[in-house]
Design an enzyme around this catalytic site. Structure first.
Site, PDB file in Angstrom:
ATOM      1  N   GLU A 115       0.854  -1.203   0.000  1.00 13.30           N
ATOM      2  CA  GLU A 115       0.000   0.000   0.000  1.00 13.30           C
ATOM      3  C   GLU A 115       0.882   1.243   0.000  1.00 13.30           C
ATOM      4  O   GLU A 115       1.935   1.239   0.628  1.00 13.30           O
ATOM      5  CB  GLU A 115      -0.852   0.041   1.290  1.00 13.30           C
ATOM      6  N   LYS A 117       2.342   4.512   1.331  1.00 13.29           N
ATOM      7  CA  LYS A 117       2.439   5.019   2.699  1.00 13.29           C
ATOM      8  C   LYS A 117       2.095   6.506   2.652  1.00 13.29           C
ATOM      9  O   LYS A 117       2.864   7.309   2.121  1.00 13.29           O
ATOM     10  CB  LYS A 117       3.846   4.782   3.239  1.00 13.29           C
ATOM     11  N   ASP A 119       1.494  10.245   3.607  1.00 14.10           N
ATOM     12  CA  ASP A 119       2.253  11.131   4.481  1.00 14.10           C
ATOM     13  C   ASP A 119       1.303  12.084   5.189  1.00 14.10           C
ATOM     14  O   ASP A 119       1.063  13.193   4.744  1.00 14.10           O
ATOM     15  CB  ASP A 119       3.279  11.896   3.643  1.00 14.10           C
ATOM     16  N   TYR A 231      -7.061   2.108   6.387  1.00 17.83           N
ATOM     17  CA  TYR A 231      -6.355   0.912   5.943  1.00 17.83           C
ATOM     18  C   TYR A 231      -6.319  -0.229   6.941  1.00 17.83           C
ATOM     19  O   TYR A 231      -5.882  -1.311   6.612  1.00 17.83           O
ATOM     20  CB  TYR A 231      -4.922   1.248   5.509  1.00 17.83           C
ATOM     21  N   LYS A 319      10.791   3.076   2.730  1.00 19.89           N
ATOM     22  CA  LYS A 319      10.787   4.540   2.669  1.00 19.89           C
ATOM     23  C   LYS A 319      11.406   5.043   1.371  1.00 19.89           C
ATOM     24  O   LYS A 319      12.513   4.630   1.012  1.00 19.89           O
ATOM     25  CB  LYS A 319      11.583   5.107   3.840  1.00 19.89           C
ATOM     26  N   CYS A 416      31.172  43.067  -9.670  1.00 21.70           N
ATOM     27  CA  CYS A 416      31.935  44.223 -10.145  1.00 21.70           C
ATOM     28  C   CYS A 416      32.037  45.310  -9.090  1.00 21.70           C
ATOM     29  O   CYS A 416      32.776  46.279  -9.254  1.00 21.70           O
ATOM     30  CB  CYS A 416      31.313  44.775 -11.418  1.00 21.70           C
ATOM     31  N   CYS A 431      22.189  44.768 -11.071  1.00 20.57           N
ATOM     32  CA  CYS A 431      23.478  45.421 -11.221  1.00 20.57           C
ATOM     33  C   CYS A 431      23.370  46.145 -12.559  1.00 20.57           C
ATOM     34  O   CYS A 431      23.154  45.520 -13.593  1.00 20.57           O
ATOM     35  CB  CYS A 431      24.613  44.403 -11.276  1.00 20.57           C
ATOM     36  N   CYS A 436      29.680  44.596 -16.319  1.00 20.15           N
ATOM     37  CA  CYS A 436      29.902  43.707 -15.176  1.00 20.15           C
ATOM     38  C   CYS A 436      30.298  42.323 -15.694  1.00 20.15           C
ATOM     39  O   CYS A 436      29.570  41.732 -16.497  1.00 20.15           O
ATOM     40  CB  CYS A 436      28.623  43.620 -14.350  1.00 20.15           C
TER      41      CYS A 436
HETATM   42  S1  IVH Z   1      -0.015   0.335   8.608  1.00 17.56           S
HETATM   43  C1  IVH Z   1       0.969  -1.702  12.422  1.00 17.56           C
HETATM   44  N1  IVH Z   1      -0.582   1.404   6.290  1.00 17.56           N
HETATM   45  O1  IVH Z   1       2.877   5.171   8.439  1.00 17.56           O
HETATM   46  C2  IVH Z   1       0.479  -1.070  11.204  1.00 17.56           C
HETATM   47  N2  IVH Z   1       0.488   2.749   7.918  1.00 17.56           N
HETATM   48  O2  IVH Z   1       5.517   4.402   9.923  1.00 17.56           O
HETATM   49  C3  IVH Z   1       1.043   0.250  11.036  1.00 17.56           C
HETATM   50  N3  IVH Z   1       0.886   5.049   7.218  1.00 17.56           N
HETATM   51  O3  IVH Z   1       2.102   5.626  11.752  1.00 17.56           O
HETATM   52  C4  IVH Z   1       0.369   1.093  10.105  1.00 17.56           C
HETATM   53  N4  IVH Z   1      -0.012   4.861   5.211  1.00 17.56           N
HETATM   54  O4  IVH Z   1       0.526   6.668  10.134  1.00 17.56           O
HETATM   55  C5  IVH Z   1      -0.036   1.595   7.498  1.00 17.56           C
HETATM   56  N5  IVH Z   1      -1.175   2.255   4.208  1.00 17.56           N
HETATM   57  C6  IVH Z   1      -0.640   2.426   5.431  1.00 17.56           C
HETATM   58  C7  IVH Z   1      -0.105   3.664   5.833  1.00 17.56           C
HETATM   59  C8  IVH Z   1       0.454   3.786   7.095  1.00 17.56           C
HETATM   60  C9  IVH Z   1       0.584   5.684   6.068  1.00 17.56           C
HETATM   61  C10 IVH Z   1       1.592   5.672   8.340  1.00 17.56           C
HETATM   62  C11 IVH Z   1       0.958   5.436   9.662  1.00 17.56           C
HETATM   63  C12 IVH Z   1       2.048   4.925  10.554  1.00 17.56           C
HETATM   64  C13 IVH Z   1       3.274   5.152   9.771  1.00 17.56           C
HETATM   65  C14 IVH Z   1       4.217   4.009  10.022  1.00 17.56           C
END
Ligand code: IVH
Length: 671
Positions: A115, A117, A119, A231, A319, A416, A431, A436
């Site tokens: 999935e 991640k 932000d 999620y 990451k 200059c 300038c 120059c």
């Molecule tokens: S799963 C134990 N799924 O990422 C399960 N986290 O570093 C942990 N986050 O604090 C979370 N998208 O806020 C999960 N699709 C996703 C996510 C997600 C963003 C964030 C979440 C968590 C951090 C983990």
């Protein structure tokens, strides 16, 4: 209205409004107009005002906010809200896989869910008999802060589940985990507005989302474009789910917003391919992601793998390189451009960001430094995303130690030493010294660049050598260079000198449009240069053009016109032109035969769908016949070619009395 009738009407309105809200905000597929929605919402608000006993937790009237808290109350989570261990490379992911496969061999057989991640800010949402009654931040993982009233203002958060009439049993108790975020386009719009109002701009979507949800005044939160994606399920007494993939489907079926880029992968190789695919799409996502989360799909297996510290072993965060990092601003450097504009840039403690080590970043202009109160020695947040030049977002004021120095505007040109010129009403600082050396370097660089004279080998390094070696006073001197001159410069031997001289000689044959571009006239880039070449046909003609001659051309306004006229009036530029003429750099555009150029001098705008031609095709035919096609209608437009579904351009053409023709008439004109 009788209370009983009122109650059932309120109930009906709530149900309807919650459904329409879901269609509009989650599915992006509204069933009714905004006005109809507002009318229903008003009716419900009136009802609840007249009969306060009818107000319920899931009422959409709460979405506009209004409650003001003194502080947030601590609430315990039903179970630990865990975080994730990080992986930064393919090797890290494989190592994680091997580690858990050694703990339990079933890992080698299981699927994985990958999935994006998101932000943002983790939120924990509680539903009692389908009604949203508590929402909390993650806090320390054991206890969070109660931000229910703020979360109610989030349009994509279901106040009641399920929203889809698909026969799903509503679990009496359901606790869901999700991420609150702000979409990139909404964030841009927030900053555009803040700028227009003269208020402070926001740093990034993540911090803004987090800050907005921790507002004590919920009516403020309600104005922020927060969205939600869910999620995982923290607790439920509904049907047991065996796979993470089913969790996503189930949440979606209940009416929760679920991110749509998640993928189910067969094994670890598939996981790695998917990660790469998603990473390459990062920029095209509507929201910021900082990586991917890889989850063991089999939930029983994932659980049995246990937890290491606060991180479940059954999942890992891959990451992506951060696009924003903080680092120290060591100094502020100054750059002199070819028009004399002096711009500041940040000299940074090197930092790895957006996939590269960055030592310098743009600071835009001096007003920016002043507005953001950026001080030398500050910790600054910088951003590098894709190929965009790294830039400073702003200082981290909280990190100041007291030794940071306020920036003083330079008074002299860094190159200059001549006094700097500040023009009233302009952000740029100049300038004004025409000789120059820094400016001359940039002028040469531009003159020789690919879109101008295209002199291979003449880049900034050689431009600096030529200027420092006093070999050139302006770009015209390039054509007087001799081999002996070049041999005196460091790094130049026979072959290199000959190659450069040959490239310079070849450039003499460049067409007029490129020569005009090469002159570096303010406001005249590639496109305008091509227009000027087509219109005036020679430097002789262009050099005596009057502002009104220029302004009569499509796409040229008073600024460019005066830029051109002023440029040709300057003695030093006259000197340059004389040198170019002498060197034979004096191209003319040949007179094209009339007849084949039926549309010469005529300007067209195309709109709507033409019956038989693609727009590109029509454009090509017009241009081939000597005409010009522009994007917007003005008094200088000769014809609007309108097809079906012509929109605002048609009205504008009518207003400006521009002749409107159809495809058949265009064909006639083309002959
Ligand atoms: S799963 C134990 N799924 O990422 C399960 N986290 O570093 C942990 N986050 O604090 C979370 N998208 O806020 C999960 N699709 C996703 C996510 C997600 C963003 C964030 C979440 C968590 C951090 C983990």
């Amino acid at each position: 209205m009788l209370s009983k009738a009122a109650r059932s009407r309120a109930e009906e309105l709530r149900e309807q409004l919650n459904l329409h809200n879901y269609r509009y905000h989650v599915l992006d597929d509204p069933l009714i107009s905004d006005a109809d929605y507002d009318q229903m919402l008003n009716e419900l608000r009136d009802l609840e005002e007249q009969h306060p006993e009818l107000a319920t937790d899931d009422s959409p009237t709460h979405r506009v906010g209004g409650a003001i808290s003194e502080r947030f109350v601590r609430v315990p989570h039903p179970g630990p809200i865990l975080s994730l261990a990080n992986a930064f490379s393919e090797d890290d992911v494989r190592a994680w896989y091997e580690r858990i496969a050694r703990l339990d061999a079933r890992v080698r057989e299981t699927a994985f869910v990958v999935e994006p991640k998101l932000d943002g800010l983790t939120v924990v949402l509680h539903y009692e008999n389908g009604i949203f009654n508590l929402g909390a931040t993650r806090g320390d993982g054991q206890n969070g802060e109660d931000i229910t009233a703020n979360l109610r203002t989030v349009r994509t958060l279901p106040l009641r589940v399920p929203l889809k009439p698909n026969g799903i049993e509503v679990p009496a108790r359901l606790v869901v985990r999700g991420e609150a975020i702000i979409f990139k386009k909404d964030f841009k719009e927030m900053n555009r507005r803040a700028e227009a109002e003269g208020s402070k701009t926001y740093v990034n979507p993540r911090n803004t989302a987090a800050g907005s949800l921790r507002q004590l005044d919920t009516s403020l939160t309600a104005t922020r474009p927060i969205r939600l994606f869910c999620y995982s399920i923290i607790e439920s007494n509904g049907e047991p789910l065996e796979r993470q993939w089913s969790v996503l489907e189930y949440l979606r079926d209940l009416g929760f917003p679920v991110e749509e880029h998640a993928r189910i992968c067969e094994g670890i190789d598939d996981v790695l391919i998917t990660i790469e695919q998603l990473a390459s799409k990062r920029k095209s996502f509507a929201y910021e992601i900082d990586g991917m989360v890889i989850k063991v799909d089999d939930m029983e297996l994932a659980d049995s793998l246990g937890v290491a510290g606060k991180d479940p072993r059954g999942a890992i965060a891959f990451k992506l390189p951060a696009e924003e990092r903080t680092t120290q601003l060591l100094d502020i450097g100054l750059n002199v451009g070819r028009t004399g504009v002096i711009t500041p840039y940040a000299i940074l403690e090197p930092v790895y960001v957006g996939g590269a080590t960055v030592k310098q970043a743009t600071l835009h202009n001096f007003d920016f430094i002043k507005e953001k109160d950026i001080r030398v020695g500050d910790q600054v947040l910088i951003k590098r995303s894709g190929d965009v030049i790294p830039y400073v977002i702003g200082p981290i004021v909280e990190a100041r130690k007291g030794k940071e120095k306020r920036y003083k505007m330079p008074k002299k040109c860094p190159d200059c030493g001549e006094p700097i010129q500040i023009i009233e009403g302009e952000v740029a600082v100049y300038c004004a010294n025409a000789s120059c050396p820094a400016q001359l370097v940039r002028i040469l660089e531009h003159f020789a660049s690919r879109a101008a004279m295209d002199i291979e080998g003449l880049g900034i390094k050689i431009a600096v050598q030529l200027v420092e070696g006093n070999l050139v006073e302006d770009a015209g001197d390039i054509y007087r260079l001799k081999k002996e001159d070049l041999l005196g410069l460091e790094g130049f031997a026979d072959r290199k000198a000959e190659k450069l001289l040959s490239a310079i000689r070849i450039s003499k044959a460049q067409p007029l449009s490129r020569v005009i571009n090469a002159l570096g006239i303010r406001g005249v880039g590639e496109t305008v240069a091509a227009d000027l070449a087509r219109h005036f046909r020679s430097l002789d003609a262009l050099s005596i053009a009057k502002p009104e001659d220029l302004e009569a051309m499509e796409g040229i306004g008073p600024n460019i016109a005066s830029g051109v006229v002023d440029w040709f009036a300057l003695p030093r530029n006259k000197k340059l032109l004389a040198k170019l003429k002498k060197a034979g750099v004096w191209p003319e555009v040949e007179q094209v035969e009339s007849g084949s150029q039926a549309l010469s001098g005529q300007t067209f705008v195309l709109t709507g769908t033409l019956p038989n031609m693609q727009r590109g095709e029509a454009k090509a035919l017009i241009v081939a016949a000597g005409g010009k096609v522009t994007g917007s209608i003005s008094r200088k437009t000769d014809y609007l070619v309108a097809g079906e579904k012509a929109g605002s351009k048609l009205t504008k053409a009518q207003d400006l009395e521009v002749e409107i023709i159809d495809e058949a008439a265009l064909k006639n004109l083309l002959g």
